[in-house]
Design a protein around this motif. Structure first.
Motif, PDB file in Angstrom:
ATOM      1  N   TRP A 254       0.825  -1.201   0.000  1.00 12.93           N
ATOM      2  CA  TRP A 254       0.000   0.000   0.000  1.00 12.93           C
ATOM      3  C   TRP A 254       0.866   1.260   0.000  1.00 12.93           C
ATOM      4  N   LEU A 255       2.043   1.187   0.634  1.00 14.09           N
ATOM      5  CA  LEU A 255       2.946   2.346   0.673  1.00 14.09           C
ATOM      6  C   LEU A 255       3.735   2.524  -0.619  1.00 14.09           C
ATOM      7  N   GLU A 256       3.740   1.494  -1.445  1.00 17.52           N
ATOM      8  CA  GLU A 256       4.513   1.551  -2.687  1.00 17.52           C
ATOM      9  C   GLU A 256       3.950   2.631  -3.609  1.00 17.52           C
ATOM     10  N   GLY A 257       4.791   3.506  -4.053  1.00 18.24           N
ATOM     11  CA  GLY A 257       4.385   4.578  -4.961  1.00 18.24           C
ATOM     12  C   GLY A 257       4.070   5.875  -4.256  1.00 18.24           C
ATOM     13  N   SER A 258       3.660   5.815  -2.976  1.00 18.20           N
ATOM     14  CA  SER A 258       3.345   7.039  -2.233  1.00 18.20           C
ATOM     15  C   SER A 258       4.479   7.396  -1.281  1.00 18.20           C
ATOM     16  N   VAL A 259       4.859   6.465  -0.415  1.00 14.87           N
ATOM     17  CA  VAL A 259       5.961   6.683   0.515  1.00 14.87           C
ATOM     18  C   VAL A 259       7.256   6.083  -0.033  1.00 14.87           C
ATOM     19  N   ILE A 260       7.156   4.915  -0.614  1.00 12.40           N
ATOM     20  CA  ILE A 260       8.327   4.222  -1.163  1.00 12.40           C
ATOM     21  C   ILE A 260       8.584   4.724  -2.578  1.00 12.40           C
ATOM     22  N   LYS A 261       9.776   5.274  -2.781  1.00 15.96           N
ATOM     23  CA  LYS A 261      10.149   5.828  -4.075  1.00 15.96           C
ATOM     24  C   LYS A 261      11.340   5.064  -4.657  1.00 15.96           C
ATOM     25  N   ALA A 262      11.451   5.083  -5.969  1.00 13.72           N
ATOM     26  CA  ALA A 262      12.553   4.396  -6.646  1.00 13.72           C
ATOM     27  C   ALA A 262      13.874   5.103  -6.365  1.00 13.72           C
ATOM     28  N   THR A 263      14.968   4.330  -6.393  1.00 16.07           N
ATOM     29  CA  THR A 263      16.310   4.878  -6.209  1.00 16.07           C
ATOM     30  C   THR A 263      17.156   4.564  -7.431  1.00 16.07           C
ATOM     31  N   GLU A 264      18.452   4.878  -7.324  1.00 22.36           N
ATOM     32  CA  GLU A 264      19.371   4.620  -8.429  1.00 22.36           C
ATOM     33  C   GLU A 264      19.487   3.130  -8.727  1.00 22.36           C
ATOM     34  N   TYR A 265      19.289   2.307  -7.697  1.00 22.21           N
ATOM     35  CA  TYR A 265      19.527   0.878  -7.857  1.00 22.21           C
ATOM     36  C   TYR A 265      18.243   0.058  -7.924  1.00 22.21           C
ATOM     37  N   TRP A 266      17.219   0.472  -7.163  1.00 26.95           N
ATOM     38  CA  TRP A 266      16.003  -0.337  -7.057  1.00 26.95           C
ATOM     39  C   TRP A 266      14.791   0.456  -7.540  1.00 26.95           C
ATOM     40  N   THR A 267      13.849  -0.281  -8.138  1.00 30.46           N
ATOM     41  CA  THR A 267      12.553   0.317  -8.456  1.00 30.46           C
ATOM     42  C   THR A 267      11.697   0.320  -7.198  1.00 30.46           C
ATOM     43  N   GLU A 268      10.518   0.925  -7.291  1.00 30.33           N
ATOM     44  CA  GLU A 268       9.605   0.933  -6.155  1.00 30.33           C
ATOM     45  C   GLU A 268       9.235  -0.489  -5.735  1.00 30.33           C
ATOM     46  N   THR A 269       8.990  -1.337  -6.733  1.00 30.92           N
ATOM     47  CA  THR A 269       8.643  -2.733  -6.432  1.00 30.92           C
ATOM     48  C   THR A 269       9.800  -3.466  -5.775  1.00 30.92           C
ATOM     49  N   ASN A 270      11.026  -3.218  -6.254  1.00 28.97           N
ATOM     50  CA  ASN A 270      12.193  -3.857  -5.646  1.00 28.97           C
ATOM     51  C   ASN A 270      12.356  -3.446  -4.189  1.00 28.97           C
ATOM     52  N   ILE A 271      12.140  -2.178  -3.891  1.00 27.15           N
ATOM     53  CA  ILE A 271      12.280  -1.689  -2.518  1.00 27.15           C
ATOM     54  C   ILE A 271      11.204  -2.306  -1.626  1.00 27.15           C
ATOM     55  N   ALA A 272       9.974  -2.343  -2.116  1.00 22.52           N
ATOM     56  CA  ALA A 272       8.881  -2.936  -1.330  1.00 22.52           C
ATOM     57  C   ALA A 272       9.170  -4.412  -1.043  1.00 22.52           C
ATOM     58  N   ASP A 273       9.615  -5.138  -2.064  1.00 29.05           N
ATOM     59  CA  ASP A 273       9.940  -6.559  -1.871  1.00 29.05           C
ATOM     60  C   ASP A 273      11.101  -6.722  -0.901  1.00 29.05           C
ATOM     61  N   GLY A 274      12.118  -5.864  -1.034  1.00 32.58           N
ATOM     62  CA  GLY A 274      13.280  -5.953  -0.169  1.00 32.58           C
ATOM     63  C   GLY A 274      12.940  -5.665   1.285  1.00 32.58           C
ATOM     64  N   LEU A 275      12.112  -4.658   1.528  1.00 27.12           N
ATOM     65  CA  LEU A 275      11.702  -4.346   2.897  1.00 27.12           C
ATOM     66  C   LEU A 275      10.924  -5.500   3.525  1.00 27.12           C
TER      67      LEU A 275
END
Length: 427
Positions: A254-275
């Motif tokens: 639910w936080l993906e795209g609003s609070v979780i933002k893409a970085t140089e290395y990971w997309t939003e989906t990658n960050i959400a999965d990693g967390l």
């Protein structure tokens, strides 16, 4: 043509290894690797110690093989979550495999509780324990309906409520892997009706809800028989893992795209999965320690008994033939039930009044069925010529539990003081 999921798992720059240019760049990504790996290692140590203790004190195989299956749960979760964090491009595949392995612990817990209940019944038969139960309402939210545990189909229904998850969850994982390979699963799209993820999630949610309800129903029914075996702790050890992993995955998505933002290395989906994977690795340290306490090996230790070898317990714990036997046996019962076999249906009990008066206080004569008892007896229905009062024949207490045993007077010597009192009889 079926829609395919837009790519959300690639980024222009990738980190291929932990070490870069001969030194360590301690950014958030590599710190996450270290934390996930360290927590997975701690979980591995705690779980292996607990498993080894049971293997070396393998004195009740029917119970401990189920205990071992439950103890594998945090270990498997931690290891797979670490690899899903490390190889985040393949996170979905690891996640599906992880979910597919969850159902073995569910059924292991159910069979373990059944073994505990059987320990309290005559002949080590859990069905005998059910005969002591009265009609009662179902747990929330179906408390408007009542059920009778003495029905022949009750135990099979409770078993099947969990056994169905053993079949459906791996099937959903296999279907998810196939859909991901053809790029039509699309977890990043949320619950879109155009992709397979929403349908698999609905099936999984219904299946796991039925399994959890079956466990709650059986626990609530047999909590008296399970006293002293830490049943609530054993149940919560699995229930909390399911709740934490499910709800944190929902919140992070639910936080993906609003609070979780893409970085140089990971997309939003990658960050959400990693967390999500990192959180699971950390949580499993605490759950493995909690399971070591809830499923302690101390209750199986026998003072002075030699230690058992570890290979047989390990083999028993991964030999799932008992699950297959339970599945086939339950299916056979329901087929016979549909066909109307008498053994699968219970008739009206003739001893209803005896059962209703079971808990009333009795005197000595009533308890043992000797002459002079004031216990109410039902009249027999006459079998000759239409005589009798028309009432059904009722079961009466037997005068003895052994047909060959008779009460005999205690031998009294002729010079006993009791000889002056001929009306007194020794028993």
């Amino acid at each position: 043509m079926a829609p395919t999921c837009p790519s959300s798992n690639t980024q222009s720059v990738d980190q291929s290894s932990f070490w870069s240019s001969g030194n360590t760049n301690w950014d958030a990504h590599r710190i996450g690797w270290a934390v996930a790996g360290g927590c997975a290692a701690v979980t591995l140590i705690i779980s292996c110690v607990s498993i080894l203790q049971h293997c070396r004190n393998y004195n009740k195989p029917n119970e401990q093989r189920q205990v071992l299956r439950v103890l594998y749960m945090p270990l498997v979760y931690a290891i797979i979550s670490f690899f899903s964090y490390r190889y985040f491009r393949s996170y979905t595949y690891y996640s599906l495999v992880e979910s597919g392995l969850l159902q073995w612990s569910f059924n292991g817990l159910q069979l373990l509780l059944i073994e505990y209940v059987a320990d309290t019944a005559s002949g080590r038969d859990a069905l005998k324990a059910m005969e002591r139960k009265d009609k009662r309402p179902l747990p929330f939210p179906f408390c408007c309906w009542r059920f009778r545990p003495t029905k022949p189909y009750f135990m099979y229904t409770v078993k099947w409520s969990v056994l169905q998850y053993v079949i459906i969850r791996p099937a959903c994982s296999i279907a998810g892997i196939i859909c991901e390979a053809f790029n039509v699963l699309c977890e990043s799209a949320g619950y879109s009706i155009y992709y397979a993820n929403v349908y698999l999630e609905v099936i999984d949610f219904i299946s796991i809800s039925v399994a959890l309800y079956g466990l709650i129903l059986f626990y609530a029914l047999t909590k008296d028989e399970l006293a002293g075996r830490r049943p609530l702790s054993k149940f919560l050890a699995i229930k909390l893992i399911v709740m934490f992993t499910f709800y944190q995955s929902f919140v992070i998505s639910w936080l993906e795209g609003s609070v979780i933002k893409a970085t140089e290395y990971w997309t939003e989906t990658n960050i959400a999965d990693g967390l999500n994977a990192l959180a699971i690795c950390i949580e499993m340290v605490f759950f493995s320690a909690f399971m070591m306490w809830a499923y302690t090996a101390n209750e199986y230790k026998i003072e002075g008994a030699p230690k058992t070898r570890i290979w047989r317990p390990l083999w028993d714990s991964i030999n799932y033939s008992d699950f297959a036997v339970e599945i086939v046996g339950s299916l056979k019962f329901f087929v016979d039930y549909i066909r109307g076999k008498p053994s699968t249906h219970s008739g009206r009990r003739a001893d209803a009044e005896f059962v209703n008066n079971h808990n009333k206080r009795m005197d000595f004569g009533q308890a043992f069925g000797v002459e002079g008892s004031t216990y109410p007896r039902q009249p027999r229905k006459s079998t000759a010529g239409g005589g009798g009062d028309g009432e059904s024949r009722a079961i009466r207490p037997r005068s003895s539990y052994d047909e060959e045993v008779r009460l005999a007077p205690y031998p009294i010597s002729s010079d006993s003081n009791l000889s002056d009192h001929p009306n007194q009889v020794g028993v």
